[in-house]
Design an enzyme around this catalytic site. Structure first.
Site, short mmCIF file in Angstrom:
data_model
loop_
_atom_site.label_atom_id
_atom_site.label_comp_id
_atom_site.label_asym_id
_atom_site.label_seq_id
_atom_site.Cartn_x
_atom_site.Cartn_y
_atom_site.Cartn_z
N TRP A 164 80.22 60.92 42.01
CA TRP A 164 80.11 59.59 42.62
C TRP A 164 79.75 58.55 41.60
O TRP A 164 80.29 57.42 41.62
CB TRP A 164 79.14 59.62 43.80
N ASP B 36 73.19 53.88 44.66
CA ASP B 36 73.97 54.53 45.71
C ASP B 36 73.04 55.53 46.39
O ASP B 36 72.66 56.54 45.80
CB ASP B 36 75.18 55.24 45.07
N LYS C 20 75.61 60.16 56.63
CA LYS C 20 74.73 61.31 56.40
C LYS C 20 73.46 61.16 57.27
O LYS C 20 73.34 61.80 58.30
CB LYS C 20 74.37 61.44 54.91
C1 PLP Z 1 76.45 59.87 46.86
C2 PLP Z 1 77.75 59.46 47.50
N1 PLP Z 1 78.30 58.29 47.17
C3 PLP Z 1 79.48 57.88 47.71
C4 PLP Z 1 80.15 58.65 48.62
C5 PLP Z 1 81.47 58.15 49.18
O1 PLP Z 1 81.27 57.69 50.48
P1 PLP Z 1 82.47 57.20 51.39
O2 PLP Z 1 83.23 58.43 51.77
O3 PLP Z 1 81.80 56.54 52.55
O4 PLP Z 1 83.31 56.25 50.61
C6 PLP Z 1 79.61 59.88 49.01
C7 PLP Z 1 80.33 60.70 50.01
O5 PLP Z 1 80.05 61.84 50.24
C8 PLP Z 1 78.38 60.30 48.44
O6 PLP Z 1 77.83 61.47 48.77
MG MG Z 2 77.55 63.75 43.31
MG MG Z 3 82.65 62.64 51.78
#
Ligand code: PLP
Ligand code: MG
Ligand code: MG
Ligand code: PLP
Ligand code: MG
Ligand code: MG
Lengths: 356, 356
Positions: free
Chosen positions: B99, B166, B190
């Site tokens: 991420w 994030d 989540k």
């Molecule tokens: C830490 C983190 N950031 C970003 C995301 C991406 O989120 P989204 O699917 O809402 O774009 C996730 C998805 O699992 C995540 O765990």
């Molecule tokens: Mg990760």
């Molecule tokens: Mg996901």
């Protein structure tokens, strides 16, 4: 008291879709899990996504070479996403109202915008018809149904450049020829699903031609490559959309839907045209089948608040017109039964008898 | 068979939230309308939006001068939206996994990106601690919980430049000091709500300083000015979020949540540490309380598929590890009861007795 839901969006959904959605929230497919807590990467959801795309293609008769995407962010995000992907030098717009203006405003951040025609001076009460689409534009953008003003483009027009249509408020309301369009998009919260879902139908060959850097999430190619699963999609609205589409198919598809929508619209427009106190706002030849706008005639203007109250007391919901038009707007989307239109007509006639 | 939902996201929600959501889908507040078909401009929804924002601020103890936004598009859209709003010349990143990498990739489209440290060479099994944040960066970006690798930053770090976090997978899991951050964001799927909702907490004074043109929908100021109602917001996920937050508050808030999360994590990590066949993948000092990753020890590697099957047959859902780590991942978000962790531990111990 029975409610008649004339909301402009989010708006009425078929009762079957609401009940199936509530059931899936409690227990999805007998899995022991809620549709709210399943993984979008699960087999079960993959099936939902695939069937939703397949029914989209089947019901709209989408030809080969087009992709169907389900995104977040609303139709408003498309106002900039489209130029990110398709705007190189110049884009042309038909100005038919607030939404067309918002789309134009975003495009101006990318280059030259040509307004081919506008009905602004008439408060958008009609659809301009005499205009020339510049053949050197990257695309021509229209809003097929103008939710606020109750005007609609009911034919699939010919365009010498890729035709882009905001169909937020009339998708699935009639059979159409998708092959005439380069891209069709909209918020799903009118004829399809609850709020939080945006659909895009795009002709693949138009993509990948602009020279700018496109952020990953704003690039249609990202979502095409991953089948709208590059990131977590709006799971619940997609499930509800699937139930709406299944029902549409079972009920005879878009030809039948168009018949019903015409019947509903005629019923209400006739009542308006035969009324002593109400009058329609849109030019007759451009009247929308989805959003029917009317006001009190000048001599009865002061009765508007009275009628609003009178109608509310009889179960009518969401008939207040948009502030830029005033008066009343009855949204008669696919899911609205003709009985609700009849209830509104009865209400108008009863009021007229009392007051006029 | 009772299901124990260890999905990484979308993931388990409190049963009360699921039941209240199902009820609202059938009939919202006794209005005779579904929450799926009410107008986002209605009084009823305004109340939902306001209370959700208020509880966000109260539970996270958000100081004056910050705005809370509810958007669509997912956390992934924030990877570009943040640089659109805050990136002028240079941004710094702590690379702790997939991420973080995706966030960095988008930022590179806007200028110079500095990776201050990375644990990539160790497959992101730890959080780098020795690094220097460039004081001339526009901001410093971290991923507080690395959903895929099971590492977490559990303290609110000091940063000489605005700190952007994030917190997709650990928001609301512990009390925190929001004043140390410039912007906090995440997907709500989540610890908060069903998929389709993104939250952003932003310090107002950071905005309006970049020189670039920002498309309207990508500009935080747009959504601040209209209280997340510039366009149609994801109504249902916001309603579910409200129910989650009400429950959080009734259950003692974030201090109590942290206690429970520590207890759950200790239970599972102890079982892993005392196992002959399982071993944790993350460095002990950086272990996540939200995503607990473990694999079979090398000598038992071939038993992984067996355990997956064994656990599935006993109701464990979503324990397969991400493909980049392998093995198993148990996500132990707020809504997961300790009984589910105990069920998994029992399952692991039973399996070990049979096989080792
Ligand atoms: C830490 C983190 N950031 C970003 C995301 C991406 O989120 P989204 O699917 O809402 O774009 C996730 C998805 O699992 C995540 O765990
Ligand atoms: Mg990760
Ligand atoms: Mg996901
Ligand atoms: C024709 C049209 N376009 C665009 C929009 C904006 O959609 P959204 O709220 O999903 O951004 C609307 C909303 O009512 C609309 O009616
Ligand atoms: Mg309009
Ligand atoms: Mg709207």
């Amino acid at each position: 008291m029975k409610k008649h839901n004339f909301n402009a969006g989010p708006s009425i959904l078929p009762r079957e879709v609401i009940e199936k959605t509530a059931q899936a929230v409690l227990d999805f497919n007998g899995s022991g899990l809620s549709v709210l807590e399943i993984s979008h990467r699960s087999k079960d959801f993959e099936v939902v996504m695939n069937e939703t795309v397949a029914l989209f293609k089947e019901l709209l008769n989408i030809p080969e070479g087009y992709s169907v995407l389900f995104l977040g962010g609303g139709a408003s995000m498309q106002f900039c996403m489209i130029p990110f992907n398709l705007f190189e030098k110049k884009a042309a717009f038909l100005n038919t109202g607030v939404w067309a203006n918002k789309a134009m405003k975003e495009a101006k951040g990318f280059g030259e915008v040509v307004e081919v025609a506008s009905s602004k001076d008439a408060n958008y009460t009609f659809i301009p018809k005499d205009y020339v689409i510049p053949t050197d534009a990257d695309y021509f953008h229209i809003t097929t149904n103008n939710t606020i003003y109750g005007t609609e483009i009911l034919t699939d027009i010919d365009s010498p450049v890729p035709l882009i249509a905001d169909m937020s408020s009339d998708i699935f309301s009639r059979p159409m020829d998708v092959s005439k369009y380069g891209l069709i998009y909209g918020g799903a919260q009118k004829n399809l699903a609850p709020a939080g879902l945006t659909f895009v139908i795009v002709k693949d060959e138009l993509l990948g031609k602009v020279s700018r850097y496109i952020p990953t999430m704003l690039n249609y190619k990202t979502h095409i490559a991953d089948g709208s699963m590059f990131n977590t999609p709006p799971v619940l609205p997609i499930y509800s959309a699937l139930e709406t589409l299944r029902l549409l198919k079972a009920n005879g598809g878009l030809a039948e839907m168009e018949k019903r929508n015409i019947a509903k619209a005629e019923l209400l427009y006739n009542a308006i045209d035969n009324s002593k106190i109400f009058v329609g706002t849109a030019a007759k030849e451009d009247r929308s089948r989805m959003n029917i706008c009317f006001v009190m005639k000048p001599e009865y203007k002061e009765l508007e608040a009275d009628f609003q109250k009178f109608a509310s007391e009889r179960g009518m919901v969401g008939i207040k017109g948009h502030r830029s038009v005033g008066g009343f707007r009855a949204s008669t989307y696919n899911a609205l039964p003709i009985e609700s239109v009849q209830a509104l007509v009865d209400c108008m006639q009863e009021f007229e008898k009392l007051k006029a």
